[in-house]
Design a protein around this motif. Structure first.
Motif, short mmCIF file in Angstrom:
data_model
loop_
_atom_site.label_atom_id
_atom_site.label_comp_id
_atom_site.label_asym_id
_atom_site.label_seq_id
_atom_site.Cartn_x
_atom_site.Cartn_y
_atom_site.Cartn_z
N GLU A 143 1.08 25.24 16.60
CA GLU A 143 -0.37 25.15 16.87
C GLU A 143 -0.64 25.18 18.37
N GLU A 144 0.38 24.82 19.16
CA GLU A 144 0.17 24.71 20.60
C GLU A 144 1.02 25.68 21.41
N PHE A 145 2.15 26.11 20.84
CA PHE A 145 3.09 26.94 21.60
C PHE A 145 3.26 28.30 20.93
N ASP A 146 3.59 29.29 21.76
CA ASP A 146 3.81 30.63 21.21
C ASP A 146 5.17 30.74 20.54
N ARG A 147 6.14 30.08 21.12
CA ARG A 147 7.49 30.24 20.61
C ARG A 147 8.21 28.88 20.56
N VAL A 148 8.95 28.67 19.48
CA VAL A 148 9.67 27.41 19.32
C VAL A 148 11.17 27.72 19.23
N HIS A 149 11.94 27.13 20.13
CA HIS A 149 13.41 27.27 20.10
C HIS A 149 13.95 26.17 19.20
N LEU A 150 14.53 26.55 18.09
CA LEU A 150 15.07 25.57 17.14
C LEU A 150 16.54 25.34 17.49
N LEU A 151 16.88 24.13 17.91
CA LEU A 151 18.24 23.83 18.34
C LEU A 151 18.96 23.02 17.26
N THR A 152 20.06 23.57 16.76
CA THR A 152 20.83 22.90 15.72
C THR A 152 22.23 22.63 16.26
N PHE A 153 22.67 21.40 16.18
CA PHE A 153 23.97 21.01 16.76
C PHE A 153 24.93 20.48 15.71
N ARG A 154 26.20 20.82 15.90
CA ARG A 154 27.27 20.30 15.02
C ARG A 154 28.20 19.45 15.87
N ASN A 155 28.54 18.25 15.36
CA ASN A 155 29.42 17.41 16.19
C ASN A 155 30.90 17.58 15.84
N GLY A 156 31.20 18.27 14.74
CA GLY A 156 32.59 18.58 14.42
C GLY A 156 33.35 17.47 13.71
N TYR A 157 32.67 16.41 13.34
CA TYR A 157 33.33 15.29 12.66
C TYR A 157 32.55 14.92 11.39
N GLY A 158 32.88 15.58 10.31
CA GLY A 158 32.24 15.26 9.03
C GLY A 158 30.78 15.65 8.97
N HIS A 159 30.40 16.61 9.77
CA HIS A 159 29.02 17.08 9.87
C HIS A 159 29.03 18.47 9.26
N TYR A 160 28.41 18.67 8.11
CA TYR A 160 28.57 19.93 7.38
C TYR A 160 27.26 20.33 6.68
N GLY A 161 27.25 21.56 6.18
CA GLY A 161 26.08 22.04 5.41
C GLY A 161 25.06 22.76 6.27
N PHE A 162 25.52 23.50 7.27
CA PHE A 162 24.56 24.14 8.18
C PHE A 162 23.92 25.40 7.60
N GLY A 163 24.45 25.85 6.45
CA GLY A 163 23.79 26.95 5.74
C GLY A 163 22.40 26.53 5.30
N ARG A 164 22.21 25.25 5.05
CA ARG A 164 20.90 24.75 4.63
C ARG A 164 19.88 24.90 5.76
N THR A 165 20.34 24.64 6.98
CA THR A 165 19.44 24.81 8.12
C THR A 165 19.07 26.28 8.29
N ARG A 166 20.08 27.16 8.12
CA ARG A 166 19.82 28.59 8.29
C ARG A 166 18.84 29.09 7.23
N ARG A 167 18.96 28.56 6.02
CA ARG A 167 18.00 28.95 4.97
C ARG A 167 16.59 28.53 5.37
N ARG A 168 16.46 27.33 5.93
CA ARG A 168 15.14 26.85 6.35
C ARG A 168 14.58 27.71 7.48
N VAL A 169 15.47 28.11 8.38
CA VAL A 169 15.02 28.98 9.48
C VAL A 169 14.48 30.29 8.90
N ARG A 170 15.20 30.84 7.93
CA ARG A 170 14.73 32.09 7.30
C ARG A 170 13.34 31.90 6.68
N GLU A 171 13.15 30.77 6.04
CA GLU A 171 11.84 30.49 5.44
C GLU A 171 10.74 30.44 6.51
#
Lengths: 98, 246
Positions: free
Chosen positions: B28-56
């Motif tokens: 509503e306020e900005f033209d472009r939003v940079h979506l930053l997704t981070f993985r810490n590498g220790y039992g942090h999984y399921g990033f396909g779910r984030t990518r699906r949301r980005v596609r939506e």
């Protein structure tokens, strides 16, 4: 615990059945993680500090949970009708920050 | 160029209810939003779910989002894991896993904003999830000052929006809502095994998580020095005329 951080359900009493089932799940989940970390720790040294940390944490938390520290059972202990005051306090977010 | 800078914002993004609504609010306020997704590498999984949301989101708002997914393992190890045993003895709680992870994400976000000339950073922190250490008002306030000290504005656009209202917004727009369980939705954002273990007593037994404001403030203050060092070591912010506003 200082005046914060409880979450909206903290301190609410639970049934004995939920406690028993919860304990089973709690112990099984932690045991599975400890087993996995022990295996991974054999091949990857970077997981060894995590494995040792988890072992200490699980031992500490398991004792606490067995003693029901911070856990209220319905019809036992001192049944709470609502969460303790400490967990309900929340300061309004200043307008300028939102 | 200054105008370009004002039209871009970065958002720490998991794809969950809070960060998805935050992404839409920022549009509503900005033209472009940079979506930053981070993985810490220790039992942090399921990033396909984030990518699906980005596609939506991209399907609904084409050209408005930039998605960046990257590992913060090195930062996480440096900020949190390198002193894990010592910190556990000192604080007698495992909250520092979650707080340390979040500090690593914020450190990387500051660096990203400085490198891309972005003046505003945000995340989906919410008051109705304040049992989570990184979403406590105190933590959010201290993070606000971290960004401010590096010349970046920090916003929490959905902090005071009721969770039911946020869910209603997503359902109305036809977003995938995963499997509802209690007031949560499973399968819409990455999972974190250590985080689940830390909050398990709260979820199962209504047992308050093992942290308080004073302890959390001490931990953040302790790590803040290191976080500042990491940010400084990453180099200076880009000059105004280097900014592309994207």
């Amino acid at each position: 615990m200082a005046g914060c951080c409880g979450g909206k359900n903290a301190g609410k009493p639970i049934t004995r059945g939920r406690y028993a089932l919860g304990m089973a799940f709690f112990a099984a989940y932690h045991a599975a993680v400890q087993l996995a970390l022990s295996g991974v720790g054999l091949v990857s040294p970077r997981f060894r500090p995590v494995r040792d940390f988890h072992r200490r944490y699980f031992a500490h938390l398991f004792k606490e949970t067995c003693r029901r520290e911070g856990i209220s059972l319905i019809g036992n202990d001192c049944p709470l009708e609502r969460p303790p005051e400490a967990s309900r306090s929340r300061t309004e977010w200043p307008e300028s920050h939102s | 160029m200054a105008a370009d800078r004002e039209r871009s914002v970065a958002l720490m993004f998991s794809g969950g209810v809070d960060s998805t609504v935050a992404a839409m609010k920022l549009l509503e306020e900005f033209d472009r939003v940079h979506l930053l997704t981070f993985r810490n590498g220790y039992g942090h999984y399921g990033f396909g779910r984030t990518r699906r949301r980005v596609r939506e989101l991209v399907e609904r708002y084409p050209g408005r989002f930039v998605h960046v997914e990257e590992s913060i393992r090195g930062l996480f190890e440096r900020i949190c894991l390198s002193t894990l045993a010592e910190d556990y003895r000192r604080f007698r709680s495992a909250f520092m896993w979650c707080m340390g992870c979040k500090l690593a994400m914020h450190a990387r976000s500051v660096i990203y904003c400085r490198q891309h000339g972005i003046g505003t950073m945000s995340d989906g922190s919410a008051a109705d999830s304040d049992e989570m250490v990184e979403q406590m008002l105190l933590s959010v306030s201290m993070i606000h000052w971290l960004y401010a000290d590096h010349g970046i504005e920090y916003r929490v656009p959905v902090y005071q929006i009721n969770r039911e209202e946020k869910k209603r917004l997503l359902v109305e727009q036809g977003f995938f809502m995963g499997i509802p369980l209690l007031d949560r939705h499973l399968g819409i954002q990455p999972s974190c095994i250590p985080g689940e273990l830390y909050y398990l007593p709260y979820i199962l037994f209504n047992k308050a998580p093992g942290h308080d404001e004073e302890t959390v403030a001490r931990y953040i203050s302790l790590k803040r020095v290191l976080v500042d060092e990491i940010i400084q070591a990453a180099g200076p912010a880009c000059r105004a005329d280097d900014r592309n506003g994207a």
